[in-house]
Every structure is written in structure tokens, then in C-alpha cells.
Motif scaffolding. Sequence first.
Motif, PDB file in Angstrom:
ATOM      1  N   GLY A 191      -8.005  10.860   4.110  1.00 49.12           N
ATOM      2  CA  GLY A 191      -9.140  10.159   4.423  1.00 49.12           C
ATOM      3  C   GLY A 191      -9.198   8.762   3.824  1.00 49.12           C
ATOM      4  O   GLY A 191      -9.729   7.786   4.240  1.00 49.12           O
ATOM      5  N   ASN A 192      -9.176   8.927   2.351  1.00 51.11           N
ATOM      6  CA  ASN A 192      -9.011   7.749   1.692  1.00 51.11           C
ATOM      7  C   ASN A 192      -8.001   6.613   2.247  1.00 51.11           C
ATOM      8  O   ASN A 192      -8.258   5.567   2.208  1.00 51.11           O
ATOM      9  N   ALA A 193      -6.821   7.194   2.549  1.00 50.50           N
ATOM     10  CA  ALA A 193      -5.672   6.297   3.036  1.00 50.50           C
ATOM     11  C   ALA A 193      -6.228   5.413   4.039  1.00 50.50           C
ATOM     12  O   ALA A 193      -5.754   4.421   4.636  1.00 50.50           O
ATOM     13  N   LEU A 194      -6.838   6.264   5.051  1.00 51.54           N
ATOM     14  CA  LEU A 194      -7.257   5.759   6.376  1.00 51.54           C
ATOM     15  C   LEU A 194      -8.409   4.373   6.098  1.00 51.54           C
ATOM     16  O   LEU A 194      -8.103   3.496   6.810  1.00 51.54           O
ATOM     17  N   ASP A 195      -9.129   4.772   5.290  1.00 51.54           N
ATOM     18  CA  ASP A 195     -10.047   3.797   4.950  1.00 51.54           C
ATOM     19  C   ASP A 195      -9.599   2.544   4.071  1.00 51.54           C
ATOM     20  O   ASP A 195      -9.710   1.447   4.833  1.00 51.54           O
ATOM     21  N   MET A 196      -8.507   2.938   3.392  1.00 51.82           N
ATOM     22  CA  MET A 196      -7.859   1.784   2.639  1.00 51.82           C
ATOM     23  C   MET A 196      -7.080   0.821   3.695  1.00 51.82           C
ATOM     24  O   MET A 196      -7.001  -0.144   3.747  1.00 51.82           O
ATOM     25  N   ALA A 197      -6.421   1.546   4.675  1.00 55.28           N
ATOM     26  CA  ALA A 197      -5.526   1.172   5.704  1.00 55.28           C
ATOM     27  C   ALA A 197      -6.411  -0.002   6.619  1.00 55.28           C
ATOM     28  O   ALA A 197      -5.981  -0.927   7.111  1.00 55.28           O
ATOM     29  N   ILE A 204      -3.569  -6.221   2.512  1.00 60.74           N
ATOM     30  CA  ILE A 204      -2.414  -5.686   2.511  1.00 60.74           C
ATOM     31  C   ILE A 204      -1.416  -6.259   3.210  1.00 60.74           C
ATOM     32  O   ILE A 204      -1.624  -6.632   4.157  1.00 60.74           O
ATOM     33  N   ASP A 205      -0.226  -6.386   2.521  1.00 64.62           N
ATOM     34  CA  ASP A 205       1.013  -7.087   3.385  1.00 64.62           C
ATOM     35  C   ASP A 205       1.937  -6.139   4.098  1.00 64.62           C
ATOM     36  O   ASP A 205       2.596  -6.523   5.050  1.00 64.62           O
ATOM     37  N   MET A 206       2.105  -4.911   3.439  1.00 67.10           N
ATOM     38  CA  MET A 206       3.176  -3.961   4.008  1.00 67.10           C
ATOM     39  C   MET A 206       2.737  -2.742   3.344  1.00 67.10           C
ATOM     40  O   MET A 206       1.721  -2.618   2.492  1.00 67.10           O
ATOM     41  N   ALA A 207       3.289  -1.462   3.894  1.00 66.93           N
ATOM     42  CA  ALA A 207       2.969  -0.049   3.174  1.00 66.93           C
ATOM     43  C   ALA A 207       4.170   0.811   3.225  1.00 66.93           C
ATOM     44  O   ALA A 207       5.086   0.826   4.003  1.00 66.93           O
ATOM     45  N   PHE A 223       1.135  -1.092   0.012  1.00 68.28           N
ATOM     46  CA  PHE A 223      -0.263   0.091   0.165  1.00 68.28           C
ATOM     47  C   PHE A 223       0.804   1.140   0.057  1.00 68.28           C
ATOM     48  O   PHE A 223       1.720   1.400   0.819  1.00 68.28           O
ATOM     49  N   ILE A 224       0.670   2.214  -0.855  1.00 68.04           N
ATOM     50  CA  ILE A 224       1.404   3.265  -1.095  1.00 68.04           C
ATOM     51  C   ILE A 224       0.558   4.511  -0.667  1.00 68.04           C
ATOM     52  O   ILE A 224      -0.627   4.828  -1.268  1.00 68.04           O
ATOM     53  N   VAL A 225       1.002   5.310   0.379  1.00 67.17           N
ATOM     54  CA  VAL A 225       0.591   6.454   0.557  1.00 67.17           C
ATOM     55  C   VAL A 225       1.345   7.863   0.391  1.00 67.17           C
ATOM     56  O   VAL A 225       2.358   8.100   1.081  1.00 67.17           O
ATOM     57  N   VAL A 280      -1.205  -1.549  -4.193  1.00 67.02           N
ATOM     58  CA  VAL A 280      -2.465  -1.051  -3.701  1.00 67.02           C
ATOM     59  C   VAL A 280      -2.238   0.376  -3.393  1.00 67.02           C
ATOM     60  O   VAL A 280      -1.562   0.840  -3.006  1.00 67.02           O
ATOM     61  N   GLY A 281      -3.383   0.988  -4.375  1.00 70.50           N
ATOM     62  CA  GLY A 281      -3.364   2.405  -4.324  1.00 70.50           C
ATOM     63  C   GLY A 281      -2.528   2.944  -5.453  1.00 70.50           C
ATOM     64  O   GLY A 281      -2.780   2.103  -6.472  1.00 70.50           O
ATOM     65  N   PRO A 282      -1.666   3.987  -5.429  1.00 73.01           N
ATOM     66  CA  PRO A 282      -1.594   4.625  -4.263  1.00 73.01           C
ATOM     67  C   PRO A 282      -2.555   5.459  -4.093  1.00 73.01           C
ATOM     68  O   PRO A 282      -3.510   5.873  -4.730  1.00 73.01           O
TER      69      PRO A 282
END
Length: 121
Positions: A40-46, A51-54, A9-11, A33-35
Motif C-alpha cells: 500500500g505504501n509502495a503504491l502511494d510512493m510510486a 524518482i528516477d528509477m526503482a 525507489f526501493i521496494v 527513496v524509501g525503502p
Amino acid sequence: MTSEQKRIFIVEDEVLIAFEMADALEDLGFEVVGPSTHLGNALDMAQDMEIDMACLDVNLGKGKTSEPIAKILAARGIPYVYITAYDVGQIPFIDPNDNVLQKPVSMGDLRRLLIKATEEE
């Protein structure tokens, strides 16, 4: 996706950097996944994504940081790497045990740190 392929996951609030990082990580064999470019969107996705890592950019603009995202990931047991252009000593929520890379990021360094973060699980 192979059983060895990790979902990452990329933020990152800078769209160009986010997509360059996604391309580089895909070239290294990760499923991106992402980016996500907004908190707000990142919080929902997290919270909800498989996901395995970010990779988390520390500063998400307009006074927002990736700290709440990291808290969600930590609660889920998902390793993450902070990425920042700032001196680590300037970021009060970064723990000495956190994995941190300074911008500009070398993809080789990022890959090594992601492997290290995964091994620490």
C-alpha cells in the motif's frame, strides 16, 4: 544532490535486505527513496514521489507482488528492475524485456542493470 545523482525507489518486504540495499546504493552514489516494505505504501510512493528509477522485489509476502507498482512506474515512464529469488519463468507478469536480477544480488550487477535500464528510457 548533484545533477548526476539518481533518486532510486526501493521496494523490498524484508526490512534487513531493504536497508542493506539502501546502504549499498547510497555507497554507489544514488539517493535512496524509501525503502518501502508494504504494498500500500509502495503504491502511494510510486504514484507521488519524485524518482528516477526503482528496484522492486517481486514477492512482497502474503500473496502480494510488485506488479501493480511496476504498472504505475511504467505509466510514469520510470525504469525499474525486478529482484527475485524465483525463477523468472515462474512469474507470469514478467515480460521478456523486463530487467530482472536474481537474489542474492551483487551490487555490481545491480548497478550495471540500473544503468542499462536508464539508457533504455
